[in-house]
Design an enzyme around this catalytic site. Structure first.
Site, PDB file in Angstrom:
ATOM      1  N   CYS A  25      46.918  45.655  45.672  1.00  0.00           N
ATOM      2  CA  CYS A  25      47.767  45.085  45.001  1.00  0.00           C
ATOM      3  C   CYS A  25      48.031  45.724  43.730  1.00  0.00           C
ATOM      4  CB  CYS A  25      47.567  43.689  44.711  1.00  0.00           C
ATOM      5  SG  CYS A  25      46.286  43.170  43.707  1.00  0.00           S
TER       6      CYS A  25
ATOM      7  N   ASN B   7      44.403  44.314  41.126  1.00  0.00           N
ATOM      8  CA  ASN B   7      43.117  44.167  42.059  1.00  0.00           C
ATOM      9  C   ASN B   7      42.357  42.744  41.236  1.00  0.00           C
ATOM     10  OD1 ASN B   7      40.169  45.590  42.902  1.00  0.00           O
ATOM     11  ND2 ASN B   7      41.367  44.481  43.943  1.00  0.00           N
TER      12      ASN B   7
ATOM     13  N   CYS C 158      44.408  39.554  41.574  1.00  0.00           N
ATOM     14  CA  CYS C 158      44.677  38.314  42.265  1.00  0.00           C
ATOM     15  C   CYS C 158      44.964  38.435  43.782  1.00  0.00           C
ATOM     16  CB  CYS C 158      46.090  38.015  41.740  1.00  0.00           C
ATOM     17  SG  CYS C 158      46.044  37.653  39.932  1.00  0.00           S
ATOM     18  N   ARG C 159      46.158  39.190  44.280  1.00  0.00           N
ATOM     19  CA  ARG C 159      46.378  39.097  45.587  1.00  0.00           C
ATOM     20  C   ARG C 159      45.406  39.991  46.542  1.00  0.00           C
ATOM     21  NH1 ARG C 159      52.179  41.445  44.598  1.00  0.00           N
ATOM     22  NH2 ARG C 159      51.039  42.394  42.924  1.00  0.00           N
ATOM     23  N   SER C 160      44.955  41.206  46.169  1.00  0.00           N
ATOM     24  CA  SER C 160      44.116  41.764  46.979  1.00  0.00           C
ATOM     25  C   SER C 160      42.825  41.093  46.917  1.00  0.00           C
ATOM     26  CB  SER C 160      44.140  43.219  46.839  1.00  0.00           C
ATOM     27  OG  SER C 160      43.629  43.675  45.364  1.00  0.00           O
TER      28      SER C 160
ATOM     29  N   ASP D 235      54.078  38.647  43.125  1.00  0.00           N
ATOM     30  CA  ASP D 235      53.002  38.683  42.147  1.00  0.00           C
ATOM     31  C   ASP D 235      52.786  37.426  41.404  1.00  0.00           C
ATOM     32  OD1 ASP D 235      51.465  39.114  40.094  1.00  0.00           O
ATOM     33  OD2 ASP D 235      52.518  40.992  39.262  1.00  0.00           O
TER      34      ASP D 235
HETATM   35  P1  4NP Z   1      47.668  41.474  41.036  1.00  0.00           P
HETATM   36  O1  4NP Z   1      48.329  40.624  40.166  1.00  0.00           O
HETATM   37  O2  4NP Z   1      48.492  42.572  41.166  1.00  0.00           O
HETATM   38  O3  4NP Z   1      47.819  40.387  42.325  1.00  0.00           O
HETATM   39  O4  4NP Z   1      46.315  41.741  40.914  1.00  0.00           O
HETATM   40  C1  4NP Z   1      48.497  41.115  38.769  1.00  0.00           C
HETATM   41  C2  4NP Z   1      47.120  41.151  38.000  1.00  0.00           C
HETATM   42  C3  4NP Z   1      47.557  41.460  36.754  1.00  0.00           C
HETATM   43  C4  4NP Z   1      48.646  42.084  36.258  1.00  0.00           C
HETATM   44  C5  4NP Z   1      49.818  41.968  36.946  1.00  0.00           C
HETATM   45  C6  4NP Z   1      49.612  41.590  38.282  1.00  0.00           C
HETATM   46  N1  4NP Z   1      48.949  42.578  34.629  1.00  0.00           N
HETATM   47  O5  4NP Z   1      49.962  42.922  34.576  1.00  0.00           O
HETATM   48  O6  4NP Z   1      47.823  42.878  34.250  1.00  0.00           O
END
Ligand code: 4NP
Length: 166
Positions: free
Chosen positions: A13, A16, A18-20, A133
């Site tokens: 994702c 790294n 949340c989703r992954s 996201d």
């Molecule tokens: P992920 O979510 O891609 O599912 O881990 C996010 C985590 C952090 C951020 C964006 C999305 N960020 O902007 O820091």
């Protein structure tokens, strides 16, 4: 004694956190329940390095924990060598997919969207939904991530079994 034949899967994702990590935890539990955990290595990584060494976001961990999934990932960025190391690479959205395709430098059939493993979207990868996201959204966003990943697990596991030659 010979090692069991293995296939390796990387979920990717943006951050790294949340989703992954959720995909890693949910799919790990699924393959344990299917009795194939010894044959499938599972990891996750992000397109950005910003959250390096962090545990999964507390909101994601709490939502996963309520469904019985411990999330144990430590954030890291996806790197070019991952493209050779992992036989199946599963991106959460099309930005992640583009990041991986740019790392690869050429189209790679082993890089796929998680949405392409959803039962209603098999065979139609161009129409596969993204895993939205959840980072700046509500608690429902984290539940939605888990719902989508859970629904993708059977086809993901089938793809791994195919790679294993089952
Ligand atoms: P992920 O979510 O891609 O599912 O881990 C996010 C985590 C952090 C951020 C964006 C999305 N960020 O902007 O820091």
């Amino acid at each position: 004694m010979s090692q069991p034949r293995k296939v390796s899967v990387l979920f990717v994702c943006l951050g790294n956190i949340c989703r992954s990590p959720a995909a890693e935890g949910v799919f790990r539990r699924y393959v344990e329940q299917q009795g194939v955990a010894d044959h499938i290595d599972i990891d996750s990584a992000g397109a950005i390095d910003y959250h390096r060494d962090k545990s999964a976001d507390p909101r994601m961990r709490a939502a996963a924990s309520r469904r019985g999934y411990p999330l144990t990932s430590v954030a890291r960025q996806a790197l070019p060598e991952d493209l050779d190391r992992f036989e199946l690479i599963v991106a959460m959205d099309r930005d992640n997919l583009r990041y991986l395709q740019e790392l690869a430098g050429a189209p790679q059939t082993h890089i796929r969207l998680l949405g392409s493993f959803l039962p209603e979207h098999q065979g139609h990868p161009e129409q596969a939904p993204e895993v939205p996201d959840p980072y700046y959204g509500s608690a429902q966003g984290f539940e939605n991530v888990l719902d989508m990943i859970e629904r993708a697990c059977p086809a993901l596991c089938a793809a791994c079994r195919k790679l294993l030659g089952d």
